[in-house]
Design a protein around this motif. Structure first.
Motif, PDB file in Angstrom:
ATOM      1  N   GLN A   1       2.737  12.200  -9.391  1.00 49.96           N
ATOM      2  CA  GLN A   1       1.562  13.081  -9.443  1.00 49.96           C
ATOM      3  C   GLN A   1       0.474  12.529 -10.366  1.00 49.96           C
ATOM      4  OE1 GLN A   1       0.873  15.999  -7.427  1.00 49.96           O
ATOM      5  NE2 GLN A   1       2.424  14.748  -6.404  1.00 49.96           N
ATOM      6  N   PHE A   2       0.564  11.229 -10.646  1.00 43.76           N
ATOM      7  CA  PHE A   2      -0.484  10.536 -11.385  1.00 43.76           C
ATOM      8  C   PHE A   2      -1.048   9.450 -10.471  1.00 43.76           C
ATOM      9  CE2 PHE A   2       2.341  11.844 -15.099  1.00 43.76           C
ATOM     10  CZ  PHE A   2       1.576  12.969 -15.380  1.00 43.76           C
ATOM     11  N   ALA A   3      -1.529   8.365 -11.007  1.00 43.28           N
ATOM     12  CA  ALA A   3      -2.079   7.278 -10.196  1.00 43.28           C
ATOM     13  C   ALA A   3      -1.047   6.148 -10.087  1.00 43.28           C
ATOM     14  CB  ALA A   3      -3.375   6.747 -10.805  1.00 43.28           C
ATOM     15  N   GLY A   4      -0.843   5.659  -8.878  1.00 41.90           N
ATOM     16  CA  GLY A   4       0.014   4.492  -8.672  1.00 41.90           C
ATOM     17  C   GLY A   4      -0.832   3.240  -8.648  1.00 41.90           C
ATOM     18  N   VAL A   5      -0.364   2.182  -9.280  1.00 35.03           N
ATOM     19  CA  VAL A   5      -1.139   0.942  -9.357  1.00 35.03           C
ATOM     20  C   VAL A   5      -0.227  -0.247  -9.061  1.00 35.03           C
ATOM     21  CG1 VAL A   5      -0.776   0.792 -11.865  1.00 35.03           C
ATOM     22  CG2 VAL A   5      -2.664  -0.470 -10.819  1.00 35.03           C
ATOM     23  N   ILE A   6      -0.742  -1.207  -8.308  1.00 32.07           N
ATOM     24  CA  ILE A   6       0.047  -2.385  -7.934  1.00 32.07           C
ATOM     25  C   ILE A   6      -0.813  -3.639  -8.053  1.00 32.07           C
ATOM     26  CG2 ILE A   6       1.201  -3.589  -6.033  1.00 32.07           C
ATOM     27  CD1 ILE A   6       2.421  -1.138  -5.122  1.00 32.07           C
ATOM     28  N   LEU A   7      -0.248  -4.652  -8.686  1.00 32.17           N
ATOM     29  CA  LEU A   7      -0.813  -5.998  -8.647  1.00 32.17           C
ATOM     30  C   LEU A   7      -0.232  -6.664  -7.420  1.00 32.17           C
ATOM     31  CD1 LEU A   7      -2.446  -8.263 -10.082  1.00 32.17           C
ATOM     32  CD2 LEU A   7      -0.338  -8.908 -11.227  1.00 32.17           C
ATOM     33  N   THR A   8      -1.077  -6.921  -6.422  1.00 32.42           N
ATOM     34  CA  THR A   8      -0.575  -7.413  -5.136  1.00 32.42           C
ATOM     35  C   THR A   8      -0.080  -8.848  -5.264  1.00 32.42           C
ATOM     36  OG1 THR A   8      -2.798  -8.129  -4.481  1.00 32.42           O
ATOM     37  CG2 THR A   8      -2.126  -5.912  -3.849  1.00 32.42           C
TER      38      THR A   8
ATOM     39  N   ALA B   1       0.832  -1.208   0.000  1.00 31.56           N
ATOM     40  CA  ALA B   1       0.000   0.000   0.000  1.00 31.56           C
ATOM     41  C   ALA B   1       0.863   1.252   0.000  1.00 31.56           C
ATOM     42  CB  ALA B   1      -0.930  -0.015   1.217  1.00 31.56           C
ATOM     43  N   SER B   2       1.962   1.235   0.774  1.00 31.61           N
ATOM     44  CA  SER B   2       2.860   2.389   0.815  1.00 31.61           C
ATOM     45  C   SER B   2       3.513   2.615  -0.546  1.00 31.61           C
ATOM     46  CB  SER B   2       3.947   2.183   1.879  1.00 31.61           C
ATOM     47  OG  SER B   2       3.388   2.139   3.168  1.00 31.61           O
ATOM     48  N   ALA B   3       3.877   1.524  -1.219  1.00 30.85           N
ATOM     49  CA  ALA B   3       4.508   1.657  -2.530  1.00 30.85           C
ATOM     50  C   ALA B   3       3.554   2.294  -3.534  1.00 30.85           C
ATOM     51  CB  ALA B   3       4.971   0.289  -3.030  1.00 30.85           C
ATOM     52  N   ALA B   4       2.263   1.942  -3.476  1.00 32.06           N
ATOM     53  CA  ALA B   4       1.283   2.555  -4.377  1.00 32.06           C
ATOM     54  C   ALA B   4       1.182   4.052  -4.127  1.00 32.06           C
ATOM     55  CB  ALA B   4      -0.087   1.890  -4.194  1.00 32.06           C
TER      56      ALA B   4
ATOM     57  N   GLY C   1      -9.562 -12.886  -5.047  1.00 33.46           N
ATOM     58  CA  GLY C   1      -8.658 -11.750  -4.958  1.00 33.46           C
ATOM     59  C   GLY C   1      -7.216 -12.160  -4.862  1.00 33.46           C
ATOM     60  N   ALA C   2      -6.898 -13.391  -5.334  1.00 37.54           N
ATOM     61  CA  ALA C   2      -5.510 -13.848  -5.258  1.00 37.54           C
ATOM     62  C   ALA C   2      -4.606 -12.875  -5.984  1.00 37.54           C
ATOM     63  CB  ALA C   2      -5.400 -15.239  -5.870  1.00 37.54           C
ATOM     64  N   GLU C   3      -5.116 -12.270  -7.043  1.00 35.55           N
ATOM     65  CA  GLU C   3      -4.389 -11.210  -7.709  1.00 35.55           C
ATOM     66  C   GLU C   3      -5.281  -9.976  -7.668  1.00 35.55           C
ATOM     67  OE1 GLU C   3      -1.676 -13.341 -11.017  1.00 35.55           O
ATOM     68  OE2 GLU C   3      -3.816 -13.215 -11.459  1.00 35.55           O
ATOM     69  N   ASN C   4      -4.935  -9.035  -6.815  1.00 37.05           N
ATOM     70  CA  ASN C   4      -5.782  -7.874  -6.609  1.00 37.05           C
ATOM     71  C   ASN C   4      -5.052  -6.626  -7.069  1.00 37.05           C
ATOM     72  OD1 ASN C   4      -8.071  -6.493  -5.710  1.00 37.05           O
ATOM     73  ND2 ASN C   4      -7.085  -6.013  -3.774  1.00 37.05           N
ATOM     74  N   VAL C   5      -5.790  -5.705  -7.662  1.00 30.86           N
ATOM     75  CA  VAL C   5      -5.209  -4.456  -8.126  1.00 30.86           C
ATOM     76  C   VAL C   5      -5.461  -3.378  -7.085  1.00 30.86           C
ATOM     77  CG1 VAL C   5      -5.222  -2.708  -9.933  1.00 30.86           C
ATOM     78  CG2 VAL C   5      -5.533  -5.098 -10.527  1.00 30.86           C
ATOM     79  N   LEU C   6      -4.386  -2.763  -6.611  1.00 33.28           N
ATOM     80  CA  LEU C   6      -4.469  -1.679  -5.645  1.00 33.28           C
ATOM     81  C   LEU C   6      -4.093  -0.383  -6.352  1.00 33.28           C
ATOM     82  CD1 LEU C   6      -4.796  -0.892  -2.620  1.00 33.28           C
ATOM     83  CD2 LEU C   6      -2.336  -1.292  -2.375  1.00 33.28           C
ATOM     84  N   ILE C   7      -4.963   0.631  -6.261  1.00 30.84           N
ATOM     85  CA  ILE C   7      -4.749   1.898  -6.956  1.00 30.84           C
ATOM     86  C   ILE C   7      -4.704   3.027  -5.942  1.00 30.84           C
ATOM     87  CG2 ILE C   7      -5.628   3.501  -8.710  1.00 30.84           C
ATOM     88  CD1 ILE C   7      -7.161   1.122  -9.907  1.00 30.84           C
ATOM     89  N   SER C   8      -3.749   3.934  -6.110  1.00 31.26           N
ATOM     90  CA  SER C   8      -3.628   5.098  -5.237  1.00 31.26           C
ATOM     91  C   SER C   8      -3.502   6.353  -6.091  1.00 31.26           C
ATOM     92  CB  SER C   8      -2.393   4.959  -4.327  1.00 31.26           C
ATOM     93  OG  SER C   8      -2.216   6.119  -3.538  1.00 31.26           O
ATOM     94  N   GLY C   9      -4.224   7.401  -5.704  1.00 32.89           N
ATOM     95  CA  GLY C   9      -4.064   8.686  -6.366  1.00 32.89           C
ATOM     96  C   GLY C   9      -4.803   8.836  -7.679  1.00 32.89           C
TER      97      GLY C   9
END
Length: 341
Positions: free
Chosen positions: A120-127, A109-112, A226-234
């Motif tokens: 200054q755009f959106a951060g996205v992570i496949l957990t 979550a911190s990395a996103a 949700g074994a592969e979940n997309v986390l989006i920030s910003g």
């Protein structure tokens, strides 16, 4: 395909368009390209580039804008990625220190958030894919024929699932079943436990066998969800990007992408099988549903094994030379932090 003069003018056009966001005319190209060419010569080159599909002319302007094909050529052959400026390096250093003591979920979550804040755009992570191995399970009786199954994985992740059973089990029976599974099968995958249960539980009463089989099936389901979940920030940062927010249909389409996440999941999954930074450009890649959107990604690892992907979602008109190092370094920092956890 392009001679040196055409490449220089195209590179200048893309760089100016990224900075200004306005169609680029021959006068601007003459000023910034460093080439001593007449406006007529520049217009001829632009006409050739338009025929080749590298630039287009908006109806409202005599200037030209780059196409997805131009951006692809730019990032593949013309882009000089410099080390991150000192200010950003300091931020990354602070983030690296902040990542160390956190749990895996907090690290991701911190990395996103880091990706979003720095770009200054959106951060996205496949957990990371959830572990199919369990360390400990527990049954809690909620009511008649309703049981709460609690699963604890080796990395401390806790998952819950309510099981509906045909029989009513007493608290003592549930403790007995949990103790048996933890003692005999702890550390194994749920698939392996299910295979062993078929042959090893004949000595137990039939109703307890049914409970354990039900638990294993529910456990497999909950770990797969949700074994592969997309986390989006910003994602709200993109509201300030005129290329994406000026058109309501485009904006609605963008937030549909975030809502559904299916396309992003596929894109991140593809990039996890590649090495290093990947750039997906809208209008060129079928994985990016919006022509004015690009995604810069990189895989991250735990102990040398790729477990997920992270990236930045932004406009096609982004400063790639700045975003690429942000994505690359964040992937390395996250890999180091997760491997040390």
């Amino acid at each position: 395909m392009l001679d040196q003069r055409a490449q220089t003018l195209l590179k200048t056009l893309i760089e100016r368009y990224i900075i200004d966001g306005q169609p680029v005319g021959s006068r601007t190209l003459s000023r910034y390209s460093g080439l001593e060419l007449s406006p007529a010569t520049i217009r001829n080159v632009m006409s050739d580039l338009e025929e080749l599909g590298f630039v287009s002319s908006p109806h409202t302007s005599a200037g030209r804008v780059p196409t997805p094909r131009a951006y692809r050529l730019f990032v593949d052959t013309m882009l000089a990625v410099h080390p991150l400026e000192a200010a950003v390096q300091q931020v990354v250093s602070q983030v690296q220190n902040r990542l160390q003591p956190a749990s895996p979920q907090q690290l991701v979550a911190s990395a996103a958030q880091v990706l979003s804040n720095l770009s200054q755009f959106a951060g996205v992570i496949l957990t990371p894919r959830r572990s199919q191995v369990f360390k400990h399970i527990e049954f809690l009786r909620l009511s008649e024929k309703r049981i709460l199954l609690i699963i604890v994985t080796p990395d401390g992740d806790v998952q819950n699932r309510i099981i509906l059973t045909a029989s009513d089990y007493s608290p003592a029976q549930l403790v007995e079943a949990g103790n048996y599974i933890n003692t005999h099968f702890g550390g194994l995958s749920f698939d392996e436990v299910r295979r062993r249960l078929r042959t090893e539980l004949e000595a137990l009463r039939g109703d307890m066998t049914t409970l354990m089989q039900t638990a294993m099936e529910a456990s497999t389901d909950v770990m797969a969800e949700g074994a592969e979940n997309v986390l989006i920030s910003g994602e709200r940062n993109l509201l300030g990007v005129e290329d994406l927010s000026s058109n309501m249909d485009r904006l609605r389409q963008l937030f549909d992408v975030f809502e559904q996440k299916t396309g992003l999941l596929q894109l991140l999954d593809v990039s996890s099988r590649a090495q290093g930074v990947q750039i997906f450009i809208g209008g060129e890649s079928h994985l990016v549903p919006i022509e004015q959107m690009s995604v810069v990604t990189a895989p991250y690892e735990v102990d040398g094994k790729v477990v997920g992907t992270l990236g930045v979602i932004g406009p096609t008109r982004m400063a790639y030379e700045r975003v690429i190092p942000i994505v690359d370094i964040t992937a390395k920092l996250l890999s180091n932090a997760l491997s040390q956890h």
